[in-house]
Motif scaffolding. Structure first.
Motif, short mmCIF file in Angstrom:
data_model
loop_
_atom_site.label_atom_id
_atom_site.label_comp_id
_atom_site.label_asym_id
_atom_site.label_seq_id
_atom_site.Cartn_x
_atom_site.Cartn_y
_atom_site.Cartn_z
N ARG A 167 0.99 -1.02 -0.27
CA ARG A 167 0.09 -0.21 0.00
C ARG A 167 0.93 1.12 0.16
NH1 ARG A 167 -2.68 -0.94 4.37
NH2 ARG A 167 -1.73 0.07 5.60
N ARG A 168 1.97 1.10 0.79
CA ARG A 168 3.03 2.27 1.06
C ARG A 168 3.55 2.96 -0.66
NH1 ARG A 168 7.25 2.81 3.20
NH2 ARG A 168 7.71 0.74 4.13
N ILE A 169 3.29 1.51 -0.97
CA ILE A 169 4.33 1.88 -2.54
C ILE A 169 3.28 2.58 -4.04
CG2 ILE A 169 5.20 0.19 -4.81
CD1 ILE A 169 6.17 -1.43 -3.25
N ARG A 170 2.31 2.13 -3.58
CA ARG A 170 1.23 3.02 -4.70
C ARG A 170 0.85 3.50 -4.01
NH1 ARG A 170 -2.67 -3.25 -4.38
NH2 ARG A 170 -2.12 -4.40 -6.10
N LEU A 171 0.82 4.27 -2.66
CA LEU A 171 0.57 5.41 -2.17
C LEU A 171 1.03 6.58 -2.53
CD1 LEU A 171 -0.37 5.59 1.53
CD2 LEU A 171 -2.07 5.95 -0.56
#
Length: 335
Positions: A280-284
């Protein structure tokens, strides 16, 4: 109460199968959705007040069922499916081929019907259940992914499901959340990635909530399966390269040649968070980069968010602000 009277309060009402007072129609519908069986009204009447709603997905079938009468079902071994009956109103009385017996009561208990056992269940007139039909290939495949080794035989769960324990409550909550999402416009029913993940979560909850031969192994401390940090490198690289695709813990574990449990333990040890939180951090970060660098005057935040796998937009906005200290709308104005 007749079948029409039941319709106002039943669950999964947007996925109706049948509401009927005819015993034979009720038997045929449940046979088609769940399993072949014999059905009688123990009061000797050739009628019921049955409501069946159900939705079938890739991993399993989820349904709501009530007979509105004293119904008794005799179900031969299916060989290829498990059935999880969670009683949410009234009560049932069950026994199976090996002599085990169980009583289920509203929101306190349920039963697991094994694929290699004949089962009998008698419903009180006010009984209502949420019922999962899970193919062996789905459940046993999921268990194999969790353990990192093949599972080649029936998982012999205890007959009765205790919904009063913390894990039992978690199982019931997961099934009820899935039920609600299948009803909600724009919910998980419209998001295959999220639906697959939630169904996997439901299966994990079942495997940990109901005692079975793998309970001790599944409950072992996470550090019982150490993985060298270097084995996470291909997993992280795969996440970075495919962050816009529907990735699952099972797929990521296969990239790293480890079990799902080892994957989670290794990410917690190395990064202090789960693999899906790391993803999720990568996608954000990708969303933020796109918002800052875009030169499109009509760029829509919703389109960018959904392109990177964020389908619950209010939750996305909250997660974005927690990470960057501002809302996506503020970022795009600065860009």
């Amino acid at each position: 109460m007749d079948a029409a009277g039941q319709l106002g309060k039943n669950l999964l009402s947007s996925h109706p199968v049948l509401a009927t007072g005819a015993l034979e129609e009720a038997r045929n519908a449940v046979t088609e959705v769940y399993l072949p069986h014999e059905l009688i009204n123990v009061e000797g009447r050739d009628e019921v007040a049955m409501v069946l709603n159900a939705v079938k997905d890739r991993n399993f079938t989820l349904g709501y069922l009530t007979y509105g009468s004293s119904a008794r079902l005799t179900m031969p071994a299916t060989e290829d499916t498990y059935h999880v009956n969670l009683t949410i109103a009234g009560s049932t009385f069950a026994d199976r081929q090996d002599g085990e017996r169980a009583t289920t009561r509203s929101r306190l208990s349920g039963v697991v019907l094994l694929p290699d056992q004949l089962n009998r269940v008698q419903w009180t007139p006010d009984a209502e259940q949420l019922i999962l039909k899970i193919p062996r290939r789905s459940l046993e495949g999921h268990l194999a992914d969790l353990l990192g080794k093949p599972v080649r035989s029936v998982v012999h769960f205890d007959f009765q499901v205790d919904l009063t324990t913390a894990r039992g409550q978690a199982l019931l909550s997961a099934v009820e959340f899935l039920t609600a999402e299948m009803e909600r416009p724009g919910g998980i029913a419209d998001n295959p990635l999220a639906r697959d993940q939630l169904e996997a979560y439901v299966m994990s909850q079942l495997l940990t909530a109901v005692p079975n031969p793998y309970t001790e192994e599944l409950s072992a401390p996470a550090d019982a399966e150490p993985v060298q940090d270097g084995r996470l490198k291909p997993v992280v690289e795969y996440m970075e390269s495919n962050a816009d695709l529907a990735l699952s813990p099972t797929e990521l574990a296969k990239v790293g040649c480890m079990s799902v449990r080892s994957l989670h333990a290794s990410f917690q040890k190395t990064f202090g968070e789960s693999p899906m939180a790391y993803l999720r951090r990568i996608r954000l970060d990708h969303v933020r980069t796109e918002l800052l660098n875009s030169r499109e005057p009509d760029l829509q935040i919703t389109d960018v968010a959904m392109r990177w796998g964020f389908f619950h937009l209010s939750r996305f906005a909250q997660q974005y602000r927690e990470r960057y200290g501002e809302l996506p709308s503020e970022t795009i104005r600065r860009g």
